[in-house]
Scaffold this active site. Sequence first.
Site, short mmCIF file in Angstrom:
data_model
loop_
_atom_site.label_atom_id
_atom_site.label_comp_id
_atom_site.label_asym_id
_atom_site.label_seq_id
_atom_site.Cartn_x
_atom_site.Cartn_y
_atom_site.Cartn_z
N ASP A 1 -7.69 -5.77 0.54
CA ASP A 1 -7.21 -5.76 2.09
C ASP A 1 -7.81 -5.76 2.82
O ASP A 1 -8.69 -4.66 2.84
CB ASP A 1 -6.21 -4.43 0.85
CG ASP A 1 -5.59 -5.03 0.04
OD1 ASP A 1 -4.75 -5.76 -0.12
OD2 ASP A 1 -4.35 -4.05 -0.64
N ASP B 1 -4.35 -2.43 6.69
CA ASP B 1 -3.88 -2.22 5.63
C ASP B 1 -3.60 -0.73 5.35
O ASP B 1 -3.63 0.06 6.50
CB ASP B 1 -4.23 -2.61 3.83
CG ASP B 1 -3.40 -1.92 2.97
OD1 ASP B 1 -2.43 -2.27 3.13
OD2 ASP B 1 -4.39 -1.70 2.11
N ASP C 1 -8.29 4.82 0.90
CA ASP C 1 -8.14 4.53 -0.58
C ASP C 1 -9.13 4.94 -1.33
O ASP C 1 -10.92 4.64 -0.99
CB ASP C 1 -7.97 2.89 -0.48
CG ASP C 1 -6.54 2.72 -0.10
OD1 ASP C 1 -5.97 3.53 0.83
OD2 ASP C 1 -6.41 1.83 -0.28
N ARG D 1 1.38 9.35 4.54
CA ARG D 1 0.28 9.44 3.70
C ARG D 1 -0.64 9.63 4.29
O ARG D 1 -2.32 9.66 5.11
CB ARG D 1 0.04 8.53 3.69
CG ARG D 1 0.56 7.16 2.23
CD ARG D 1 0.30 5.85 2.27
NE ARG D 1 1.18 4.69 0.63
CZ ARG D 1 1.20 3.85 0.49
NH1 ARG D 1 0.05 3.15 0.57
NH2 ARG D 1 2.16 3.41 -0.68
#
Length: 395
Positions: free
Chosen positions: A194, A218, A222, A274
Amino acid sequence: MAFHGCCFTLALALLLHILVILFTPNTILPANAHRSSNSPPAMKLNVIDRCWRRSRNWQRHRQLLATCSVGFAGKMTNNIGTDLIRYEVTDPSDHPLNPKPGTLRFGATNIKGKVWITFKQSMRIKLEKPLLISSFTTIDGRGASIHIAGGACLLLHEVTNVIIHGIRIHHCRAQMPGQVLGPDSKMMELGHVDGDAIRLVASSQIWIDHNTLYECQDGLLDVTRGSTDITISNNWFRNHDKVMLLGHDDEYLQDKNMKVTVAFNHFGPNCYQRMPRVRHGYTHVVNNLYLGWEQYAIGGSMNPSVLSEANLFIAPESGTKEVTWRQDNNENGRSWNFQSVRDVFENGAHFSQTGDSAKRPHYNHLQTFRVADAKAVRPITRSSGALRCRKRSRC
Protein backbone atom coordinates in the site's frame (compact mmCIF):
# COMPACT_ATOMS: atom_id res chain seq x y z
CA MET A 1 48.18 10.90 14.91
CA ALA A 2 46.03 14.03 14.83
CA PHE A 3 43.20 12.01 13.30
CA HIS A 4 43.32 9.43 16.07
CA GLY A 5 43.46 12.13 18.72
CA CYS A 6 40.42 13.83 17.25
CA CYS A 7 38.49 10.54 17.22
CA PHE A 8 39.48 9.84 20.83
CA THR A 9 38.29 13.29 21.91
CA LEU A 10 34.98 12.90 20.11
CA ALA A 11 34.47 9.40 21.53
CA LEU A 12 35.21 10.67 25.06
CA ALA A 13 32.80 13.59 24.65
CA LEU A 14 30.14 11.24 23.34
CA LEU A 15 30.62 8.84 26.25
CA LEU A 16 30.32 11.63 28.79
CA HIS A 17 27.16 12.93 27.11
CA ILE A 18 25.59 9.46 27.16
CA LEU A 19 26.38 9.03 30.85
CA VAL A 20 24.70 12.32 31.63
CA ILE A 21 21.61 11.37 29.67
CA LEU A 22 21.36 7.89 31.16
CA PHE A 23 21.75 8.86 34.79
CA THR A 24 19.82 12.13 34.76
CA PRO A 25 16.99 11.47 32.30
CA ASN A 26 14.60 14.02 33.80
CA THR A 27 17.03 16.89 34.16
CA ILE A 28 15.61 20.14 32.82
CA LEU A 29 17.97 23.08 32.63
CA PRO A 30 16.84 26.60 33.48
CA ALA A 31 15.92 28.65 30.43
CA ASN A 32 19.19 30.58 30.51
CA ALA A 33 21.56 27.74 31.50
CA HIS A 34 24.25 26.69 28.98
CA ARG A 35 22.31 28.26 26.14
CA SER A 36 24.11 28.40 22.82
CA SER A 37 24.64 31.92 21.56
CA ASN A 38 22.83 30.79 18.40
CA SER A 39 19.69 29.68 20.25
CA PRO A 40 16.83 32.20 20.23
CA PRO A 41 16.11 33.27 23.82
CA ALA A 42 12.32 32.98 23.43
CA MET A 43 12.28 29.48 21.92
CA LYS A 44 10.72 26.80 24.11
CA LEU A 45 12.01 23.32 23.43
CA ASN A 46 10.59 19.97 24.44
CA VAL A 47 12.76 17.44 26.25
CA ILE A 48 14.04 15.82 23.03
CA ASP A 49 14.95 19.05 21.26
CA ARG A 50 16.48 20.52 24.40
CA CYS A 51 18.94 17.64 24.40
CA TRP A 52 20.61 18.56 21.09
CA ARG A 53 19.27 21.71 19.42
CA ARG A 54 21.01 24.09 21.81
CA SER A 55 24.39 22.98 20.54
CA ARG A 56 26.01 25.31 18.05
CA ASN A 57 28.03 22.36 16.72
CA TRP A 58 25.25 19.82 16.16
CA GLN A 59 26.50 19.11 12.62
CA ARG A 60 29.94 18.12 13.91
CA HIS A 61 28.48 15.79 16.53
CA ARG A 62 25.44 14.39 14.78
CA GLN A 63 25.55 11.10 16.66
CA LEU A 64 24.68 12.82 19.95
CA LEU A 65 21.11 12.77 18.62
CA ALA A 66 20.94 9.05 19.49
CA THR A 67 21.14 9.90 23.21
CA CYS A 68 18.11 12.21 23.08
CA SER A 69 15.21 9.84 22.40
CA VAL A 70 12.60 9.15 25.07
CA GLY A 71 9.47 7.04 25.34
CA PHE A 72 9.20 3.36 24.55
CA ALA A 73 12.06 3.36 22.02
CA GLY A 74 14.41 4.29 24.86
CA LYS A 75 17.86 5.66 24.17
CA MET A 76 19.12 4.78 20.69
CA THR A 77 22.73 4.31 21.79
CA ASN A 78 22.92 0.97 19.95
CA ASN A 79 23.05 3.07 16.78
CA ILE A 80 26.39 4.70 17.69
CA GLY A 81 29.85 3.66 18.82
CA THR A 82 33.41 3.32 17.59
CA ASP A 83 32.30 0.82 14.94
CA LEU A 84 29.85 3.26 13.32
CA ILE A 85 30.04 3.67 9.53
CA ARG A 86 29.30 7.15 8.18
CA TYR A 87 27.69 7.19 4.73
CA GLU A 88 26.79 10.21 2.62
CA VAL A 89 24.09 10.18 -0.06
CA THR A 90 25.29 12.01 -3.17
CA ASP A 91 23.00 10.54 -5.85
CA PRO A 92 19.17 10.83 -5.79
CA SER A 93 18.64 8.01 -8.30
CA ASP A 94 17.30 4.60 -7.31
CA HIS A 95 17.55 1.05 -8.52
CA PRO A 96 15.58 -1.53 -6.47
CA LEU A 97 17.85 -4.49 -7.36
CA ASN A 98 21.29 -3.08 -8.00
CA PRO A 99 21.66 0.30 -6.23
CA LYS A 100 24.70 2.41 -7.02
CA PRO A 101 27.14 3.56 -4.32
CA GLY A 102 26.12 7.04 -3.24
CA THR A 103 22.38 6.34 -3.39
CA LEU A 104 20.11 6.09 -0.37
CA ARG A 105 19.20 2.47 -1.08
CA PHE A 106 22.85 1.43 -1.20
CA GLY A 107 23.48 2.90 2.25
CA ALA A 108 20.29 1.47 3.76
CA THR A 109 20.70 -2.08 2.42
CA ASN A 110 24.24 -2.88 1.26
CA ILE A 111 26.32 -1.89 4.26
CA LYS A 112 26.51 -4.25 7.23
CA GLY A 113 26.74 -2.98 10.79
CA LYS A 114 25.86 0.41 12.25
CA VAL A 115 25.31 3.01 9.54
CA TRP A 116 24.65 6.75 9.94
CA ILE A 117 23.32 8.15 6.66
CA THR A 118 23.50 11.86 5.81
CA PHE A 119 22.99 13.83 2.58
CA LYS A 120 25.53 15.94 0.71
CA GLN A 121 22.88 18.34 -0.57
CA SER A 122 19.14 18.84 -0.86
CA MET A 123 17.46 16.33 -3.15
CA ARG A 124 14.17 14.73 -4.17
CA ILE A 125 14.25 10.94 -4.28
CA LYS A 126 11.67 8.88 -6.16
CA LEU A 127 11.97 5.29 -4.99
CA GLU A 128 11.17 2.67 -7.61
CA LYS A 129 10.27 0.10 -4.94
CA PRO A 130 9.87 0.34 -1.14
CA LEU A 131 13.11 1.08 0.67
CA LEU A 132 13.79 -1.74 3.13
CA ILE A 133 16.00 -0.33 5.87
CA SER A 134 18.54 -2.47 7.71
CA SER A 135 18.81 -2.75 11.49
CA PHE A 136 21.10 -0.27 13.28
CA THR A 137 20.59 2.32 10.53
CA THR A 138 20.03 6.05 11.03
CA ILE A 139 18.70 8.22 8.20
CA ASP A 140 19.56 11.80 9.19
CA GLY A 141 18.28 14.51 6.87
CA ARG A 142 19.50 17.51 8.89
CA GLY A 143 21.35 20.15 6.90
CA ALA A 144 19.50 19.47 3.64
CA SER A 145 15.94 19.45 2.33
CA ILE A 146 15.25 15.78 1.58
CA HIS A 147 12.02 14.73 -0.10
CA ILE A 148 11.03 11.11 -0.66
CA ALA A 149 8.04 11.49 -2.93
CA GLY A 150 6.15 10.37 -5.99
CA GLY A 151 6.89 6.65 -5.81
CA ALA A 152 7.44 3.98 -3.16
CA CYS A 153 8.38 4.93 0.39
CA LEU A 154 9.86 3.37 3.56
CA LEU A 155 9.38 -0.16 4.90
CA LEU A 156 10.91 -1.48 8.13
CA HIS A 157 10.54 -5.26 8.00
CA GLU A 158 11.75 -7.39 10.94
CA VAL A 159 14.44 -4.90 11.95
CA THR A 160 15.52 -3.16 15.13
CA ASN A 161 17.32 0.02 16.18
CA VAL A 162 16.36 2.36 13.35
CA ILE A 163 16.18 6.17 13.46
CA ILE A 164 14.38 8.18 10.76
CA HIS A 165 14.96 11.89 11.26
CA GLY A 166 14.47 15.06 9.25
CA ILE A 167 12.85 13.72 6.06
CA ARG A 168 9.86 14.99 4.07
CA ILE A 169 7.82 11.99 2.88
CA HIS A 170 4.78 12.57 0.71
CA HIS A 171 2.76 11.46 -2.33
CA CYS A 172 3.70 7.82 -1.76
CA ARG A 173 2.09 5.38 -4.18
CA ALA A 174 1.03 1.73 -3.94
CA GLN A 175 3.43 -0.79 -5.51
CA MET A 176 2.83 -3.98 -7.45
CA PRO A 177 4.46 -7.25 -6.27
CA GLY A 178 8.09 -7.69 -7.22
CA GLN A 179 11.66 -8.19 -6.10
CA VAL A 180 13.66 -5.66 -4.14
CA LEU A 181 17.01 -5.63 -2.40
CA GLY A 182 16.53 -5.92 1.35
CA PRO A 183 18.69 -5.66 4.47
CA ASP A 184 22.15 -7.25 4.28
CA SER A 185 21.90 -7.19 0.47
CA LYS A 186 19.39 -10.05 0.45
CA MET A 187 16.89 -10.23 -2.38
CA MET A 188 13.27 -10.19 -1.18
CA GLU A 189 10.00 -10.89 -2.91
CA LEU A 190 7.39 -8.33 -1.86
CA GLY A 191 3.68 -8.67 -2.38
CA HIS A 192 1.41 -5.71 -3.08
CA VAL A 193 2.44 -2.74 -0.94
CA ASP A 194 0.00 0.00 0.00
CA GLY A 195 1.06 3.60 -0.42
CA ASP A 196 2.14 4.26 3.18
CA ALA A 197 4.81 6.84 3.98
CA ILE A 198 6.39 4.63 6.66
CA ARG A 199 5.30 1.10 7.51
CA LEU A 200 6.69 -1.01 10.35
CA VAL A 201 6.31 -4.81 10.22
CA ALA A 202 7.53 -6.95 13.16
CA SER A 203 10.12 -4.32 14.10
CA SER A 204 11.28 -2.96 17.46
CA GLN A 205 13.11 -0.05 19.04
CA ILE A 206 12.31 2.41 16.27
CA TRP A 207 12.49 6.20 16.62
CA ILE A 208 10.68 8.37 14.06
CA ASP A 209 11.44 12.03 14.80
CA HIS A 210 11.11 15.44 13.11
CA ASN A 211 9.69 14.24 9.79
CA THR A 212 6.99 15.89 7.68
CA LEU A 213 4.43 13.46 6.24
CA TYR A 214 1.43 14.21 4.03
CA GLU A 215 -0.74 13.27 1.04
CA CYS A 216 0.05 9.59 0.55
CA GLN A 217 -2.15 7.00 -1.15
CA ASP A 218 -2.81 4.99 2.02
CA GLY A 219 -1.66 5.83 5.56
CA LEU A 220 1.15 8.05 6.74
CA LEU A 221 2.48 5.72 9.43
CA ASP A 222 1.55 2.08 10.18
CA VAL A 223 2.93 0.06 13.11
CA THR A 224 1.92 -3.55 12.49
CA ARG A 225 2.45 -7.30 13.05
CA GLY A 226 4.03 -7.35 16.49
CA SER A 227 6.09 -4.16 16.22
CA THR A 228 6.81 -2.64 19.62
CA ASP A 229 8.99 -0.20 21.58
CA ILE A 230 8.30 2.66 19.20
CA THR A 231 8.61 6.42 19.71
CA ILE A 232 6.92 8.77 17.23
CA SER A 233 7.92 12.33 18.10
CA ASN A 234 8.16 15.88 16.74
CA ASN A 235 6.58 14.98 13.40
CA TRP A 236 4.18 17.09 11.37
CA PHE A 237 1.23 15.16 9.93
CA ARG A 238 -1.01 17.16 7.61
CA ASN A 239 -3.43 16.99 4.65
CA HIS A 240 -4.35 13.35 5.04
CA ASP A 241 -7.28 11.05 5.79
CA LYS A 242 -5.99 7.96 7.64
CA VAL A 243 -2.97 9.28 9.50
CA MET A 244 -1.58 6.66 11.89
CA LEU A 245 -2.48 3.00 12.45
CA LEU A 246 -1.12 1.13 15.48
CA GLY A 247 -1.91 -2.60 15.34
CA HIS A 248 -2.29 -4.81 12.26
CA ASP A 249 -5.86 -6.08 12.45
CA ASP A 250 -8.39 -7.26 15.04
CA GLU A 251 -7.28 -10.91 14.78
CA TYR A 252 -3.55 -10.28 15.16
CA LEU A 253 -3.27 -10.96 18.89
CA GLN A 254 0.51 -10.49 19.02
CA ASP A 255 -0.14 -6.76 18.91
CA LYS A 256 -1.30 -7.00 22.53
CA ASN A 257 2.40 -6.57 23.37
CA MET A 258 2.69 -3.38 21.30
CA LYS A 259 3.94 -0.28 23.16
CA VAL A 260 4.08 3.08 21.38
CA THR A 261 4.81 6.64 22.52
CA VAL A 262 3.27 9.43 20.43
CA ALA A 263 4.77 12.71 21.67
CA PHE A 264 5.28 16.35 20.62
CA ASN A 265 3.66 15.87 17.20
CA HIS A 266 1.63 18.41 15.24
CA PHE A 267 -1.55 17.00 13.66
CA GLY A 268 -3.14 19.23 11.04
CA PRO A 269 -4.40 21.04 9.25
CA ASN A 270 -6.74 18.77 7.29
CA CYS A 271 -6.20 15.50 9.16
CA TYR A 272 -9.40 13.46 9.18
CA GLN A 273 -8.89 10.46 11.51
CA ARG A 274 -6.44 7.96 13.07
CA MET A 275 -4.24 10.20 15.19
CA PRO A 276 -3.79 7.36 16.10
CA ARG A 277 -6.19 4.43 15.61
CA VAL A 278 -5.09 1.66 17.99
CA ARG A 279 -5.77 -2.08 17.97
CA HIS A 280 -4.73 -4.03 21.07
CA GLY A 281 -1.59 -2.85 22.86
CA TYR A 282 -0.76 0.28 24.82
CA THR A 283 -0.22 3.82 23.54
CA HIS A 284 0.93 6.91 25.44
CA VAL A 285 -0.30 10.00 23.56
CA VAL A 286 1.38 12.98 25.15
CA ASN A 287 1.99 16.70 24.50
CA ASN A 288 0.61 16.68 20.95
CA LEU A 289 -1.20 19.51 19.16
CA TYR A 290 -4.43 18.63 17.33
CA LEU A 291 -5.75 21.21 14.87
CA GLY A 292 -9.18 19.72 14.25
CA TRP A 293 -10.37 16.44 12.75
CA GLU A 294 -13.16 15.25 10.46
CA GLN A 295 -14.24 11.97 12.14
CA TYR A 296 -12.16 11.64 15.30
CA ALA A 297 -8.65 12.20 16.69
CA ILE A 298 -7.96 9.10 18.80
CA GLY A 299 -9.79 5.82 18.23
CA GLY A 300 -9.48 2.09 18.05
CA SER A 301 -10.80 -1.43 18.45
CA MET A 302 -10.01 -4.64 20.34
CA ASN A 303 -9.81 -2.95 23.75
CA PRO A 304 -6.49 -1.10 23.60
CA SER A 305 -5.17 0.99 26.48
CA VAL A 306 -4.65 4.65 25.55
CA LEU A 307 -3.40 7.30 27.96
CA SER A 308 -3.97 10.77 26.53
CA GLU A 309 -1.87 13.13 28.62
CA ALA A 310 -1.42 16.91 28.45
CA ASN A 311 -2.42 17.26 24.81
CA LEU A 312 -4.11 20.28 23.25
CA PHE A 313 -7.25 19.38 21.30
CA ILE A 314 -8.78 22.14 19.17
CA ALA A 315 -12.08 20.95 17.72
CA PRO A 316 -13.10 21.85 14.16
CA GLU A 317 -15.46 24.77 13.62
CA SER A 318 -18.17 22.42 12.35
CA GLY A 319 -18.75 18.69 12.65
CA THR A 320 -17.91 16.40 15.52
CA LYS A 321 -16.32 17.84 18.63
CA GLU A 322 -15.71 14.41 20.17
CA VAL A 323 -12.03 13.48 20.32
CA THR A 324 -12.47 9.70 20.60
CA TRP A 325 -14.03 6.89 18.60
CA ARG A 326 -14.45 3.22 19.50
CA GLN A 327 -15.38 0.23 17.38
CA ASP A 328 -17.07 -1.70 20.15
CA ASN A 329 -16.71 -5.45 20.02
CA ASN A 330 -16.79 -6.56 23.65
CA GLU A 331 -19.73 -5.67 25.85
CA ASN A 332 -19.96 -2.18 24.33
CA GLY A 333 -16.36 -1.44 25.11
CA ARG A 334 -16.58 -1.90 28.88
CA SER A 335 -13.10 -3.40 29.13
CA TRP A 336 -11.53 -0.49 27.23
CA ASN A 337 -9.17 1.92 28.90
CA PHE A 338 -9.29 5.34 27.22
CA GLN A 339 -8.17 7.93 29.72
CA SER A 340 -7.57 11.67 29.53
CA VAL A 341 -5.21 13.28 32.06
CA ARG A 342 -4.43 17.03 32.09
CA ASP A 343 -5.55 17.48 28.48
CA VAL A 344 -6.78 20.90 27.36
CA PHE A 345 -9.86 21.18 25.11
CA GLU A 346 -10.73 24.18 22.98
CA ASN A 347 -13.57 25.14 20.66
CA GLY A 348 -15.95 22.63 22.26
CA ALA A 349 -13.70 19.56 22.05
CA HIS A 350 -14.48 16.79 24.55
CA PHE A 351 -13.12 13.35 25.40
CA SER A 352 -15.23 10.30 26.35
CA GLN A 353 -13.30 8.29 28.91
CA THR A 354 -13.66 4.54 29.40
CA GLY A 355 -12.04 2.41 32.09
CA ASP A 356 -11.45 2.62 35.80
CA SER A 357 -8.18 4.55 35.96
CA ALA A 358 -5.36 5.99 33.89
CA LYS A 359 -2.88 3.23 33.17
CA ARG A 360 0.62 4.69 33.39
CA PRO A 361 3.27 3.72 30.79
CA HIS A 362 5.76 2.41 33.41
CA TYR A 363 8.80 3.65 31.53
CA ASN A 364 12.22 2.48 32.65
CA HIS A 365 15.06 4.93 33.36
CA LEU A 366 16.10 4.98 29.68
CA GLN A 367 12.57 5.84 28.52
CA THR A 368 11.14 8.21 31.09
CA PHE A 369 10.72 11.95 30.57
CA ARG A 370 8.98 14.88 32.19
CA VAL A 371 5.63 15.68 30.61
CA ALA A 372 5.08 19.37 29.90
CA ASP A 373 1.91 21.18 30.87
CA ALA A 374 -0.69 21.22 28.09
CA LYS A 375 -0.51 25.01 28.06
CA ALA A 376 3.05 24.67 26.69
CA VAL A 377 2.03 22.40 23.78
CA ARG A 378 1.81 25.19 21.21
CA PRO A 379 5.41 26.43 21.69
CA ILE A 380 7.01 23.01 22.11
CA THR A 381 5.39 21.68 18.91
CA ARG A 382 5.98 24.85 16.87
CA SER A 383 9.02 23.34 15.13
CA SER A 384 7.52 19.89 14.56
CA GLY A 385 8.36 18.32 11.22
CA ALA A 386 11.59 18.35 9.24
CA LEU A 387 13.74 21.21 10.50
CA ARG A 388 15.49 23.74 8.30
CA CYS A 389 18.96 23.18 9.66
CA ARG A 390 21.84 25.13 8.23
CA LYS A 391 25.38 23.87 8.44
CA ARG A 392 27.61 25.80 10.81
CA SER A 393 24.49 27.36 12.36
CA ARG A 394 21.82 26.41 14.86
CA CYS A 395 19.14 23.89 13.97
